[in-house]
Scaffold this motif. Sequence first.
Motif, PDB file in Angstrom:
ATOM      1  N   VAL A   4      36.130  37.943  39.730  1.00  0.00           N
ATOM      2  CA  VAL A   4      34.880  37.745  40.437  1.00  0.00           C
ATOM      3  C   VAL A   4      35.118  36.661  41.472  1.00  0.00           C
ATOM      4  CG1 VAL A   4      32.637  37.054  40.315  1.00  0.00           C
ATOM      5  CG2 VAL A   4      33.499  38.830  38.795  1.00  0.00           C
ATOM      6  N   SER A   5      35.865  35.694  41.115  1.00  0.00           N
ATOM      7  CA  SER A   5      36.267  34.234  42.007  1.00  0.00           C
ATOM      8  C   SER A   5      36.900  34.767  43.296  1.00  0.00           C
ATOM      9  CB  SER A   5      36.839  33.339  41.264  1.00  0.00           C
ATOM     10  OG  SER A   5      38.154  33.621  40.771  1.00  0.00           O
ATOM     11  N   LYS A   6      37.513  35.923  43.116  1.00  0.00           N
ATOM     12  CA  LYS A   6      38.518  36.277  44.261  1.00  0.00           C
ATOM     13  C   LYS A   6      37.773  37.222  45.203  1.00  0.00           C
ATOM     14  CE  LYS A   6      41.864  33.952  42.757  1.00  0.00           C
ATOM     15  NZ  LYS A   6      42.124  32.424  43.093  1.00  0.00           N
ATOM     16  N   GLN A   7      36.472  37.771  45.021  1.00  0.00           N
ATOM     17  CA  GLN A   7      36.000  38.749  45.562  1.00  0.00           C
ATOM     18  C   GLN A   7      34.818  38.540  46.717  1.00  0.00           C
ATOM     19  OE1 GLN A   7      33.503  41.465  42.977  1.00  0.00           O
ATOM     20  NE2 GLN A   7      34.952  41.110  41.521  1.00  0.00           N
ATOM     21  N   THR A   8      34.906  39.134  47.807  1.00  0.00           N
ATOM     22  CA  THR A   8      34.123  39.060  48.826  1.00  0.00           C
ATOM     23  C   THR A   8      33.432  40.665  49.058  1.00  0.00           C
ATOM     24  OG1 THR A   8      34.931  36.956  49.816  1.00  0.00           O
ATOM     25  CG2 THR A   8      33.186  38.457  51.123  1.00  0.00           C
TER      26      THR A   8
ATOM     27  N   GLN B 170      31.314  43.987  37.020  1.00  0.00           N
ATOM     28  CA  GLN B 170      31.929  45.573  36.988  1.00  0.00           C
ATOM     29  C   GLN B 170      33.255  45.704  37.724  1.00  0.00           C
ATOM     30  OE1 GLN B 170      31.138  47.996  34.739  1.00  0.00           O
ATOM     31  NE2 GLN B 170      29.687  46.350  33.961  1.00  0.00           N
ATOM     32  N   ILE B 171      33.274  45.283  39.033  1.00  0.00           N
ATOM     33  CA  ILE B 171      34.456  45.491  39.855  1.00  0.00           C
ATOM     34  C   ILE B 171      35.743  44.771  39.162  1.00  0.00           C
ATOM     35  CG2 ILE B 171      35.328  44.670  42.060  1.00  0.00           C
ATOM     36  CD1 ILE B 171      32.720  45.155  43.403  1.00  0.00           C
ATOM     37  N   GLU B 172      35.227  43.564  38.404  1.00  0.00           N
ATOM     38  CA  GLU B 172      36.569  42.702  37.895  1.00  0.00           C
ATOM     39  C   GLU B 172      36.790  43.501  36.713  1.00  0.00           C
ATOM     40  OE1 GLU B 172      35.672  39.222  35.222  1.00  0.00           O
ATOM     41  OE2 GLU B 172      36.906  38.376  36.666  1.00  0.00           O
ATOM     42  N   LYS B 173      36.016  44.215  35.907  1.00  0.00           N
ATOM     43  CA  LYS B 173      36.284  45.112  34.902  1.00  0.00           C
ATOM     44  C   LYS B 173      37.208  46.294  34.967  1.00  0.00           C
ATOM     45  CE  LYS B 173      33.978  47.252  30.684  1.00  0.00           C
ATOM     46  NZ  LYS B 173      32.828  47.453  30.086  1.00  0.00           N
ATOM     47  N   GLN B 174      36.670  47.028  36.072  1.00  0.00           N
ATOM     48  CA  GLN B 174      37.103  48.353  36.505  1.00  0.00           C
ATOM     49  C   GLN B 174      38.148  48.548  37.337  1.00  0.00           C
ATOM     50  OE1 GLN B 174      34.047  51.446  36.933  1.00  0.00           O
ATOM     51  NE2 GLN B 174      32.594  50.126  35.878  1.00  0.00           N
ATOM     52  N   LEU B 175      38.201  47.495  38.407  1.00  0.00           N
ATOM     53  CA  LEU B 175      39.191  47.415  39.338  1.00  0.00           C
ATOM     54  C   LEU B 175      40.286  46.269  39.182  1.00  0.00           C
ATOM     55  CD1 LEU B 175      37.003  48.587  42.594  1.00  0.00           C
ATOM     56  CD2 LEU B 175      38.331  49.780  40.604  1.00  0.00           C
ATOM     57  N   ARG B 176      39.830  45.183  38.326  1.00  0.00           N
ATOM     58  CA  ARG B 176      40.909  44.207  37.997  1.00  0.00           C
ATOM     59  C   ARG B 176      41.084  43.140  39.056  1.00  0.00           C
ATOM     60  NH1 ARG B 176      42.768  48.619  36.293  1.00  0.00           N
ATOM     61  NH2 ARG B 176      44.203  49.131  37.511  1.00  0.00           N
ATOM     62  N   VAL B 177      39.814  42.859  39.887  1.00  0.00           N
ATOM     63  CA  VAL B 177      39.792  42.091  40.837  1.00  0.00           C
ATOM     64  C   VAL B 177      38.790  40.880  40.299  1.00  0.00           C
ATOM     65  CG1 VAL B 177      39.266  41.494  43.192  1.00  0.00           C
ATOM     66  CG2 VAL B 177      40.215  43.749  42.648  1.00  0.00           C
TER      67      VAL B 177
END
Length: 411
Positions: free
Chosen positions: A39-43, A30-37
């Motif tokens: 998944v592979s780059k998220q912590t 959802q963060i990738e979808k809504q904030l355009r970050v």
Amino acid sequence: MVMIRVRSRDGLERVTVDNPHMTVSELNTQIEKQLRVPVSKQTLSRNQNLLLAKTPDDILRFTDMSNPQTLISSLGVSHGSMIYLAYEGERTVAGRAVNKAGSFGRKMTMDDLIAKQMRVSRQEKPHCESVSFDRDAASSFQHYVNESLAFAVKRGGFMYGTVSVDGKVDVNFIYEPPQQGTEENLILMRNPDEENLVEAIGLGLGMRKVGFIFTQTIGQNKKDYTLSNSEILQAAELHGQSGLKEWVTALVKLEVNEDGGADVHFEAFQMSDMCVRLFKEGWFETDIKGDADPKISRMKKDVVVGVKDTKEVDNDFFLVVVKIMDHQGPLSSTFPIENRNTPVTMRALKNHLDRTKSFPFVKRISDFHLLLLVAKYLDISSDVPALAECVQAQTTVPEGYQLLIESMASA
């Protein structure tokens, strides 16, 4: 629908999800979808110190949300919760490019994040519905600064009265502490023993400290501000100490009228909630330089005013105007007032009692300033409140108190 707050190096954003019991992996999506970050780059972490991590190894230490199968509800993440996001690379936020230097970018410090929360704007509505001044108390205060001080030096006092359930403040007497005034500054030389007596009298009268009143001088009137930076500091400090949300700051000054003469003018304000908070948390620069613009308050760190990060705030942003009224309160204000140029003596008490001898005794002593003189010779825990309660209820003063006061006047 569940709203989760996400704070990253770019500030505060929000993610909306349908399932409060989703997994961390689903939240990543959802963060990738809504904030355009990606998944592979998220912590992700519940620990705000994630945003202070400076290297990839530092970031890897935050493992509380690293298991993709963990339910977010088991981590205490629910509607309104805050999580922290670190990511690599660049992205666009709210239509603007966010350009970060280096693979992990420039990390915002906690000071940066706190500053973003310290948004200074005008507070539209005061907590105090209105303030009403006892006519005699207000007249006595302004007459002294006008006739005796000629508005050449500053003068101040604490206002005492009542606060109604709907936030209306009635000021029934003004206590003037020992002080030293100049053209620009007012130094209150607080006397704890005397102020304890004032509080005891107020308690017996059913009143409390409700605000601070002070004057501006003729010299100040030539300058372009409502309150100076030093006045903002003093008013914010006293407001913060009071613990009273309806606390009022009142200003008395001379203003030129239509005929070219001068009229005494009263104004009333509350210091905004943000102003009091900034003062309590030590944001204000309290060492004011001689060349500082008096209509500007300077901060130790940036705050946000409008869309600008700045250390300088126009004083008017901190002021919330309060409506002024007047009334005839329960006390007289004819007895000489404490801590002025002429000391108050027992001769003044005798003259006052002689002048009012046609009235019932309780009426003769129904003046705060007389009670303060007398209270210095009474027991603060029992006699002072008891005498004040007689005045409040306008009941017969016990003979012992009457004889004691009359003997003081005759001494």
